[in-house]
Design a protein around this motif. Structure first.
Motif, PDB file in Angstrom:
ATOM      1  N   ARG A  70     -12.789   7.312  -2.873  1.00  0.00           N
ATOM      2  CA  ARG A  70     -12.114   8.611  -2.947  1.00  0.00           C
ATOM      3  C   ARG A  70     -12.495   9.475  -1.754  1.00  0.00           C
ATOM      4  NH1 ARG A  70     -14.867  13.165  -4.626  1.00  0.00           N
ATOM      5  NH2 ARG A  70     -17.075  12.861  -5.128  1.00  0.00           N
ATOM      6  N   PRO A 106      -9.230   4.772   0.349  1.00  0.00           N
ATOM      7  CA  PRO A 106      -8.275   5.063  -0.731  1.00  0.00           C
ATOM      8  C   PRO A 106      -6.870   4.630  -0.314  1.00  0.00           C
ATOM      9  CG  PRO A 106      -9.747   6.914  -0.365  1.00  0.00           C
ATOM     10  CD  PRO A 106      -9.993   5.958   0.764  1.00  0.00           C
ATOM     11  N   PRO A 107      -6.092   4.076  -1.228  1.00  0.00           N
ATOM     12  CA  PRO A 107      -6.324   4.003  -2.679  1.00  0.00           C
ATOM     13  C   PRO A 107      -7.003   2.717  -3.154  1.00  0.00           C
ATOM     14  CG  PRO A 107      -4.082   3.392  -2.180  1.00  0.00           C
ATOM     15  CD  PRO A 107      -4.714   3.716  -0.865  1.00  0.00           C
ATOM     16  N   SER A 108      -7.812   2.089  -2.291  1.00  0.00           N
ATOM     17  CA  SER A 108      -8.479   0.845  -2.683  1.00  0.00           C
ATOM     18  C   SER A 108      -9.435   1.084  -3.849  1.00  0.00           C
ATOM     19  CB  SER A 108      -9.259   0.275  -1.500  1.00  0.00           C
ATOM     20  OG  SER A 108      -8.407  -0.004  -0.414  1.00  0.00           O
ATOM     21  N   THR A 109      -9.623   0.047  -4.646  1.00  0.00           N
ATOM     22  CA  THR A 109     -10.569   0.084  -5.756  1.00  0.00           C
ATOM     23  C   THR A 109     -11.608  -1.013  -5.548  1.00  0.00           C
ATOM     24  OG1 THR A 109      -8.948   0.955  -7.306  1.00  0.00           O
ATOM     25  CG2 THR A 109     -10.858  -0.149  -8.249  1.00  0.00           C
ATOM     26  N   THR A 110     -12.874  -0.674  -5.733  1.00  0.00           N
ATOM     27  CA  THR A 110     -13.962  -1.642  -5.623  1.00  0.00           C
ATOM     28  C   THR A 110     -14.405  -2.050  -7.028  1.00  0.00           C
ATOM     29  OG1 THR A 110     -15.772  -0.025  -5.677  1.00  0.00           O
ATOM     30  CG2 THR A 110     -14.699  -0.393  -3.557  1.00  0.00           C
ATOM     31  N   TRP A 166       0.801  -1.227   0.000  1.00  0.00           N
ATOM     32  CA  TRP A 166       0.000   0.000   0.000  1.00  0.00           C
ATOM     33  C   TRP A 166       0.828   1.269   0.000  1.00  0.00           C
ATOM     34  CZ3 TRP A 166      -4.559  -0.642  -1.668  1.00  0.00           C
ATOM     35  CH2 TRP A 166      -5.182  -1.890  -1.503  1.00  0.00           C
ATOM     36  N   ARG A 204      -8.043  -5.155  -0.763  1.00  0.00           N
ATOM     37  CA  ARG A 204      -8.424  -3.784  -0.416  1.00  0.00           C
ATOM     38  C   ARG A 204      -7.906  -3.447   0.983  1.00  0.00           C
ATOM     39  NH1 ARG A 204     -13.704  -5.823  -2.026  1.00  0.00           N
ATOM     40  NH2 ARG A 204     -14.126  -5.309  -4.198  1.00  0.00           N
ATOM     41  N   PRO A 238     -12.914   3.330  -7.795  1.00  0.00           N
ATOM     42  CA  PRO A 238     -12.059   3.609  -6.637  1.00  0.00           C
ATOM     43  C   PRO A 238     -12.791   4.374  -5.539  1.00  0.00           C
ATOM     44  CG  PRO A 238     -11.583   5.143  -8.412  1.00  0.00           C
ATOM     45  CD  PRO A 238     -12.582   4.160  -8.969  1.00  0.00           C
TER      46      PRO A 238
END
Length: 294
Positions: free
Chosen positions: A259, A249-253, A153, A173, A257
């Motif tokens: 935010r 953030p900065p995880s994306t689903t 991360w 995530r 993403p």
């Protein structure tokens, strides 16, 4: 807090008056008992002249808790417990001004048997005036895009941990795992997105803006990440604590993403509590009405 008793006089209130032509003087140690005694005098003599005073011998200021008496058409949401402060020698009534600025007649209120006894859901705005102030904190800047790190991360996991947030990596995530059933010092409040901006503006007036998160799968909601308090509060309509892991953030689903609308680096960390957010929501949603009961 106040409420200390004098060694020689355990009675916090002194009730006096002239009833049916006779002078009356009665000490009382209970707000509910004091209100009931005055009511009896009024029922006995509608022209009675009465007085309710905080004992001059009391050593410190006192805190009274009271809510509106039950009445037809008066919902429980309006019968929140307000707080009232008095110094020794102060007159209690006939009009009482609560800590949140609402004004009441004493006979329209239901008092507890003891000082500051909670009677139901608290008035959030009143609670904020008597809770200890949050300590000043400094802003903590998130990792920059140029930073490199050996972990997945890029420093963000350690950054969130420095903020005191419980984070875990799950299914690719970075998740905030605060929920409504644990003892963490952070909680997440879901607020309708169209209301969240107004709440943030309200918080900004006292420099209490909070980190505000948007998830692509929840376009109608915005998530405030705030310090948790132990005060029980009735949630306004459309507002709830989020009891599950939240991707940060900065995880994306799958929908896109996560935010920050307002990032942790843009606010004073730890300044905003769940009560601060809820107090702003109540102020925005309730009519601007100082005089609730005549």
């Amino acid at each position: 807090m106040g409420q200390h008793r004098h060694a020689d006089d355990p009675h916090v209130f002194v009730l006096s008056g002239r009833v049916d032509g006779a002078d009356q003087l009665v000490p009382s140690g209970s707000p509910a008992a004091a209100a009931e005694q005055l009511s009896r005098w009024i029922r006995q003599d509608s022209a009675a002249r009465i007085s309710w005073v905080v004992n001059q011998a009391w050593q410190d200021w006192i805190l009274l808790a009271a809510r509106l008496r039950p009445a037809r058409g008066l919902g429980e949401s309006l019968r929140v417990t307000h707080l009232f402060t008095f110094e020794p020698g102060d007159q209690v009534g006939p009009r009482l001004l609560s800590q949140c600025g609402a004004e009441f007649s004493w006979w329209a209120l239901e008092f507890g048997d003891e000082l500051d006894t909670p009677l139901g859901a608290p008035c959030v705005a009143c609670q904020l005036t008597v809770l200890p102030a949050q300590a000043e904190t400094q802003k903590a800047l998130p990792p920059s895009g140029a930073d490199t790190d050996i972990d997945t991360w890029n420093g963000w996991d350690r950054y969130y941990q420095v903020l005191g947030w419980p984070v875990e990596e799950f299914d690719g995530r970075l998740m905030l795992v605060a929920d409504s059933d644990n003892d963490d010092d952070v909680t997440v409040l879901s607020v309708p997105a169209d209301l969240a901006e107004q709440v943030q503006t309200c918080l900004a007036r006292t420099d209490m803006q909070a980190p505000l998160l948007q998830l692509p799968g929840l376009p109608a909601e915005a998530l405030f990440v705030v310090a948790r308090t132990s005060v029980p509060v009735t949630m306004p309509p459309g507002v709830h604590r989020v009891p599950v892991g939240i991707p940060l953030p900065p995880s994306t689903t799958a929908e896109g993403p996560a935010r920050w609308i307002t990032s942790p680096g843009d606010v004073q960390l730890g300044r905003s509590r769940d009560l601060d957010v809820l107090a702003c929501i109540y102020r925005l949603s309730r009519p601007q009405q100082q005089e609730l009961v005549s």
